[in-house]
Write a protein that holds these residues in place. Structure first.
Motif, PDB file in Angstrom:
ATOM      1  N   SER A 221      17.903  20.613  62.464  1.00 47.41           N
ATOM      2  CA  SER A 221      18.359  19.318  62.548  1.00 47.41           C
ATOM      3  C   SER A 221      19.066  18.969  63.352  1.00 47.41           C
ATOM      4  O   SER A 221      19.908  19.799  63.744  1.00 47.41           O
ATOM      5  CB  SER A 221      18.158  18.960  61.127  1.00 47.41           C
ATOM      6  N   LEU A 224      24.869  16.099  63.448  1.00 44.47           N
ATOM      7  CA  LEU A 224      25.771  16.045  62.363  1.00 44.47           C
ATOM      8  C   LEU A 224      27.048  16.247  62.398  1.00 44.47           C
ATOM      9  O   LEU A 224      27.088  16.559  64.039  1.00 44.47           O
ATOM     10  CB  LEU A 224      25.234  17.627  61.829  1.00 44.47           C
ATOM     11  N   ASP A 243      28.213  16.220  54.769  1.00 45.40           N
ATOM     12  CA  ASP A 243      28.660  16.095  55.775  1.00 45.40           C
ATOM     13  C   ASP A 243      29.427  14.596  56.610  1.00 45.40           C
ATOM     14  O   ASP A 243      29.576  13.809  55.857  1.00 45.40           O
ATOM     15  CB  ASP A 243      27.175  15.006  57.221  1.00 45.40           C
ATOM     16  N   GLU A 251      28.885  11.431  53.898  1.00 48.38           N
ATOM     17  CA  GLU A 251      27.668  11.252  53.216  1.00 48.38           C
ATOM     18  C   GLU A 251      26.978  12.493  53.368  1.00 48.38           C
ATOM     19  O   GLU A 251      26.954  13.443  53.411  1.00 48.38           O
ATOM     20  CB  GLU A 251      26.701  10.730  54.271  1.00 48.38           C
ATOM     21  N   ASP A 253      23.098  14.332  53.224  1.00 52.81           N
ATOM     22  CA  ASP A 253      21.521  13.995  54.264  1.00 52.81           C
ATOM     23  C   ASP A 253      21.211  15.216  53.127  1.00 52.81           C
ATOM     24  O   ASP A 253      21.253  15.876  52.477  1.00 52.81           O
ATOM     25  CB  ASP A 253      22.022  14.684  55.227  1.00 52.81           C
ATOM     26  N   ARG A 254      19.682  14.791  53.381  1.00 51.57           N
ATOM     27  CA  ARG A 254      18.644  15.390  52.762  1.00 51.57           C
ATOM     28  C   ARG A 254      17.915  15.481  53.220  1.00 51.57           C
ATOM     29  O   ARG A 254      16.515  14.815  53.821  1.00 51.57           O
ATOM     30  CB  ARG A 254      18.829  15.009  50.957  1.00 51.57           C
ATOM     31  N   GLU A 263      14.813  16.045  61.770  1.00 52.37           N
ATOM     32  CA  GLU A 263      15.975  15.927  61.524  1.00 52.37           C
ATOM     33  C   GLU A 263      16.890  15.290  61.710  1.00 52.37           C
ATOM     34  O   GLU A 263      17.429  15.914  62.774  1.00 52.37           O
ATOM     35  CB  GLU A 263      16.069  15.582  59.721  1.00 52.37           C
ATOM     36  N   ASN A 264      16.717  13.673  61.897  1.00 52.28           N
ATOM     37  CA  ASN A 264      17.744  12.952  63.011  1.00 52.28           C
ATOM     38  C   ASN A 264      18.668  12.283  62.467  1.00 52.28           C
ATOM     39  O   ASN A 264      18.088  11.721  61.764  1.00 52.28           O
ATOM     40  CB  ASN A 264      17.434  12.178  64.582  1.00 52.28           C
ATOM     41  N   TYR A 265      19.874  13.127  61.836  1.00 48.96           N
ATOM     42  CA  TYR A 265      20.705  12.615  60.814  1.00 48.96           C
ATOM     43  C   TYR A 265      21.678  11.085  61.209  1.00 48.96           C
ATOM     44  O   TYR A 265      22.713  10.708  60.786  1.00 48.96           O
ATOM     45  CB  TYR A 265      21.530  13.565  60.603  1.00 48.96           C
ATOM     46  N   HIS A 285      16.169   7.818  63.284  1.00 48.46           N
ATOM     47  CA  HIS A 285      16.851   8.303  62.175  1.00 48.46           C
ATOM     48  C   HIS A 285      16.894   8.188  60.803  1.00 48.46           C
ATOM     49  O   HIS A 285      16.179   8.055  59.951  1.00 48.46           O
ATOM     50  CB  HIS A 285      18.119   7.048  61.968  1.00 48.46           C
ATOM     51  N   VAL A 286      17.120   9.497  60.145  1.00 52.34           N
ATOM     52  CA  VAL A 286      17.116   9.654  58.572  1.00 52.34           C
ATOM     53  C   VAL A 286      17.904   9.626  58.017  1.00 52.34           C
ATOM     54  O   VAL A 286      19.494  10.786  57.980  1.00 52.34           O
ATOM     55  CB  VAL A 286      17.353  11.326  58.579  1.00 52.34           C
ATOM     56  N   PRO A 288      21.198   9.213  54.474  1.00 51.48           N
ATOM     57  CA  PRO A 288      22.012  10.044  54.249  1.00 51.48           C
ATOM     58  C   PRO A 288      21.321   9.474  52.692  1.00 51.48           C
ATOM     59  O   PRO A 288      20.448   7.752  52.407  1.00 51.48           O
ATOM     60  CB  PRO A 288      23.216   9.645  54.209  1.00 51.48           C
TER      61      PRO A 288
END
Length: 378
Positions: A221, A224, A243, A251, A253-254, A263-265, A285-286, A288
């Motif tokens: 992923s 970050l 993060d 944040e 994230d999960r 996943e792109n945080y 975008h995923v 938080p």
């Protein structure tokens, strides 16, 4: 880390314990009417700037110390170093021995550290009958770091048996090289490798970018900034990442256990759920599952664990985390990927830099000033 440069300044002097004026968050923080679990922190040992811990063989917890030593915590306390690489690491900036992990059978120990040039390095040691065989040491992975901060450094084995490695964006504030969103660099990423599957490692075939010629196949992923501690829920297998933010937002994230990765945080287009410096939210975008601002004393999230021990039944299934600058232990109730409750646990761990989970699922809190404390019922 910008005003997280405050984090850099503090972490640059990790050997010193400052007296912070720490405040307890108000009861208004809790989204649910239920009361928080009643816990206490029991100091079980003192270490020299502990940075990470992991469940080890024979019901032990192994503790990494920033300068480069590893010590074993058991019923008799914290023993003398069983491994010392202090002549091969540097502790300027946010560097040092930053992570350790065992494979499932405790047959290999992995250390994550910055070498004398500041390069992020993961080394492997064979372990026999609970003893590290230093003659088996080999380097698994390296990544040059352009700056002395945002190294990440946490490592752990996932439920799938693969080694996950967290790397920050390379530092410098604001991600000047745009590494968070680039797929041709390991910086700003969570990696997934098979350390026993190749020389020096293999890339799992089902990694999300394994067949992409324009991306690094090790990436699990991305997006970050400085993933400061991540863990897998021993009950559900879900992945949770703390993060550290830039200026305004911390944040968590999960990714669910069923995730295929990728996943792109959001960093550095996003800081939490907020566009960063005019950034555009990526289509994939995923966001938080939890964020908090810096209007209080918090300034640098320290990711923790979902509690799966038996000592504190009221804490079962809640994600426990803290903040380096605030030190208050907090927990999140999470259902179907959504936070349904937030709790101030009413205890302060000091300058909390990491958590550790033993083989029974009990939690330990590591403060950079030296305390190793166990989460117990109040």
């Amino acid at each position: 880390m910008n005003t997280r440069t405050r984090m850099s300044a503090i972490v640059a002097t990790l050997g010193l314990v400052g007296s912070l004026a720490l405040a307890t968050a108000s009861a208004d923080e809790s989204r649910t009417p239920g009361s928080a679990a009643q816990i206490a922190l029991t100091e079980v040992a003192r270490a020299q700037n502990p940075t990470a811990g992991a469940a080890g063989p024979q019901d032990t917890v192994w503790i990494a110390e920033r300068a480069g030593t590893v010590r074993v915590l058991d019923d008799d306390g914290l023993g003398e170093p069983v491994l010392d690489i202090s002549d091969e690491t540097t502790t300027d900036g946010e560097r040092g021995l930053l992570g350790l992990a065992f494979d499932e059978r405790f047959a290999h120990l992995y250390l994550s550290y910055t070498d004398l040039e500041g390069t992020s390095t993961v080394d492997e040691f064979a372990v026999q009958d609970g003893t590290v065989r230093e003659d088996t040491r080999r380097t698994v992975l390296t990544q040059e770091q352009p700056e002395s901060n945002h190294n990440g450094g946490a490592i752990t084995f996932g439920p799938d048996g693969y080694l996950y490695i967290a790397l920050g964006d390379g530092g410098g504030g604001g991600d000047p090289q745009g590494n968070g969103q680039k797929l041709d660099t390991l910086l700003g990423k969570l990696l997934r490798i098979d350390p026993q599957g190749g020389d020096p490692y293999a890339i799992p075939e089902d990694n999300p970018f394994a067949d992409d010629p324009d991306a690094r196949g090790e990436i699990w992923s991305y997006g970050l900034r400085n993933p400061w501690r991540f863990s897998f829920d021993a009950g559900s297998g879900d992945l949770l990442i703390g993060d550290v933010g830039q200026s305004d937002w911390e944040e968590i994230d999960r990714a669910p256990a069923s995730s295929p990765g990728g996943e792109n945080y959001g960093w550095s287009q996003m800081e939490g759920t907020h566009p960063f410096r005019g950034g555009t939210e990526p289509a994939n975008h995923v966001p938080p599952i939890h964020e908090y601002d810096r209007t209080g004393l918090g300034c640098s999230v320290t990711g923790g664990y979902v509690y799966r021990g038996e000592a504190v039944p009221g804490l079962a299934g809640q994600y426990v985390y803290s903040d380096y600058c605030d030190g208050t232990l907090r927990s999140l109730e999470i259902e179907d990927g959504r936070v349904t409750g937030e709790h101030d646990l009413g205890v302060n761990g000091g300058e909390v830099v990491s958590f550790a989970q033993d083989g029974d699922g009990e939690l330990y809190v590591l403060a950079i000033g030296g305390t190793v404390s166990r989460v117990d019922p109040a």
